[in-house]
Enzyme design. Structure first.
Site, PDB file in Angstrom:
ATOM      1  N   CYS A  52       0.818  -1.216   0.000  1.00 22.83           N
ATOM      2  CA  CYS A  52       0.000   0.000   0.000  1.00 22.83           C
ATOM      3  C   CYS A  52       0.854   1.268   0.000  1.00 22.83           C
ATOM      4  O   CYS A  52       1.578   1.527   0.964  1.00 22.83           O
ATOM      5  CB  CYS A  52      -0.926  -0.033   1.217  1.00 22.83           C
ATOM      6  N   CYS A  55       0.075   3.858   2.799  1.00 20.46           N
ATOM      7  CA  CYS A  55       0.572   3.329   4.078  1.00 20.46           C
ATOM      8  C   CYS A  55       2.044   3.700   4.258  1.00 20.46           C
ATOM      9  O   CYS A  55       2.477   4.139   5.332  1.00 20.46           O
ATOM     10  CB  CYS A  55       0.424   1.805   4.124  1.00 20.46           C
TER      11      CYS A  55
END
Length: 387
Positions: A52, A55
């Site tokens: 991600c 993230c």
């Protein structure tokens, strides 16, 4: 003097390191809950996935900040949990985590009290943590306020965004009430409507069709038609695919999709669906065969689409001739838009087929592009060390 200077440096380095959020290391969820209950705190969970992008940006840009660390360390027991590994898999199911990053606030009894998602700037990241600590501002309280009939547009828009990924039925009720007020379309509320349109059978799609004239003031009719088709396809797919048996009713799929597209389009789409399902089900032989067949002509594909194809083959396919085809896709992706991601893909593919010379050339190029763009280049650096 020299020793004192070294000790002083280490002291200040330790201070700098401690400025951000301090996450629990090596503790399981049960232990983290027990600690939170003992200290009368909530648990903050950064629910992430290793692939991600947002993230990684939060780890790089927000978590290390001193004001963020000061607030989170004082008020929460903090944990980072990969939702696709170990106990994270069950936690993702329990708390209905469907997008990354998701930020969960859990009480000592393991009950969710608040959540939000996505990349969040420092000020907002601290603010929603403050909201989590205030029972009157938690998601549970906001839901109760909605059930009592609250109609404030800003409140409804915020609540819909908070619940859209983890409580679809409730979020659709909020969206229906919000748009019943006939607000003017903006980028934010139109984006929310599009995210909510999972099926032709819910309130979001009805609003999409009823307010077509207003929506067309903001986007081309071709784009509207494309979105309409996508929602219809998703609706057919949901009914045609049995998640328990992992079987697709191909006859139903073809019959229903031909109600809004040509036979050739429907058959081509079916192949793409079967390729996608095969990849998810780890049936790589089927995925490989169909994908090669579908992508004999890739001239219409974007750089990102080509890179995605090439990377999927790098990760999952071992047939050398197919990997050589993937190299061509990666090269075409680079030719259309050279960037860190596709040059890294090209380097990895060359390495996988045994062409160390070209793998090194492209790994070095990728590293250069990645550092210039501020990307996390750790994996490319590891590859380069092996060449």
């Amino acid at each position: 003097m020299k020793k004192t200077a070294i000790l002083s440096f280490l002291f200040f380095a330790a201070l700098a390191f401690a400025q951000g959020i301090k996450f629990e290391e090596g503790s399981n969820f049960k232990t983290i809950l027990a600690k939170a209950k003992k200290e009368n705190k909530l648990v903050f969970i950064d629910a992430y996935a290793v692939w991600c992008g947002p993230c990684k940006l939060m780890v790089k840009n927000i978590f290390p900040l001193k004001p963020v660390g000061d607030y989170y360390n004082a008020n929460f027991v903090n944990a980072k949990i990969d939702m696709e590994k170990g106990e994270g898999i069950d936690l993702a199911k329990k708390f209905n985590v469907k997008v990354f990053p998701t930020y969960l606030f859990i009480n000592g009894d393991g009950e969710e009290v608040h959540r939000t998602i996505g990349y969040v700037e420092e000020k907002d990241f601290i603010q929603f943590a403050m909201d989590a600590g205030d029972p009157s501002k938690r998601l549970t309280a906001l839901k109760q306020k909605f059930e009592k009939g609250e109609k404030d547009p800003e409140f409804l828009l915020n609540l819909a965004n908070l619940t859209i990924y983890n409580d679809t039925d409730f979020s659709n009720k909020v969206i229906e009430r919000y748009f019943a007020g006939k607000p003017e379309f903006t980028r934010d509320n139109l984006g929310l409507l599009f995210q909510a349109m999972k099926s032709t059978e819910g309130a979001p799609y009805r609003i999409f069709t009823e307010r077509k004239a207003d929506i067309l003031k903001m986007l081309p009719e071709q784009q509207y038609a494309s979105m309409d088709k996508n929602v219809k396809v998703n609706t057919v797919m949901a009914k045609a695919y049995n998640a328990t048996t992992k079987k697709l009713d191909e006859a139903y799929f073809l019959a229903e999709t031909q109600k809004f597209m040509t036979k050739d389009e429907a058959e081509n789409l079916l192949k793409r669906v079967k390729a996608s399902r095969a990849l998810k089900d780890k049936d790589f032989a089927t995925y490989e065969k169909i994908t090669i067949e579908l992508n004999k002509d890739t001239s219409a594909l974007s750089s990102d689409q080509l890179n995605s194809l090439a990377w999927n083959f790098f990760e999952n396919i071992t047939t050398k001739s197919s990997l050589e085809t993937a190299v061509k896709w990666a090269q075409e992706s680079v030719n259309k838009n050279e960037n860190y991601a596709n040059t890294d893909t090209l380097a990895n593919l060359y390495n996988k087929i045994g062409d160390k010379k070209n793998a090194k050339i492209w790994a070095e190029k990728s590293l250069q592009l990645g550092k210039a763009a501020g990307e996390d280049t750790a994996d490319t650096e590891k590859l380069l060390k092996t060449l």
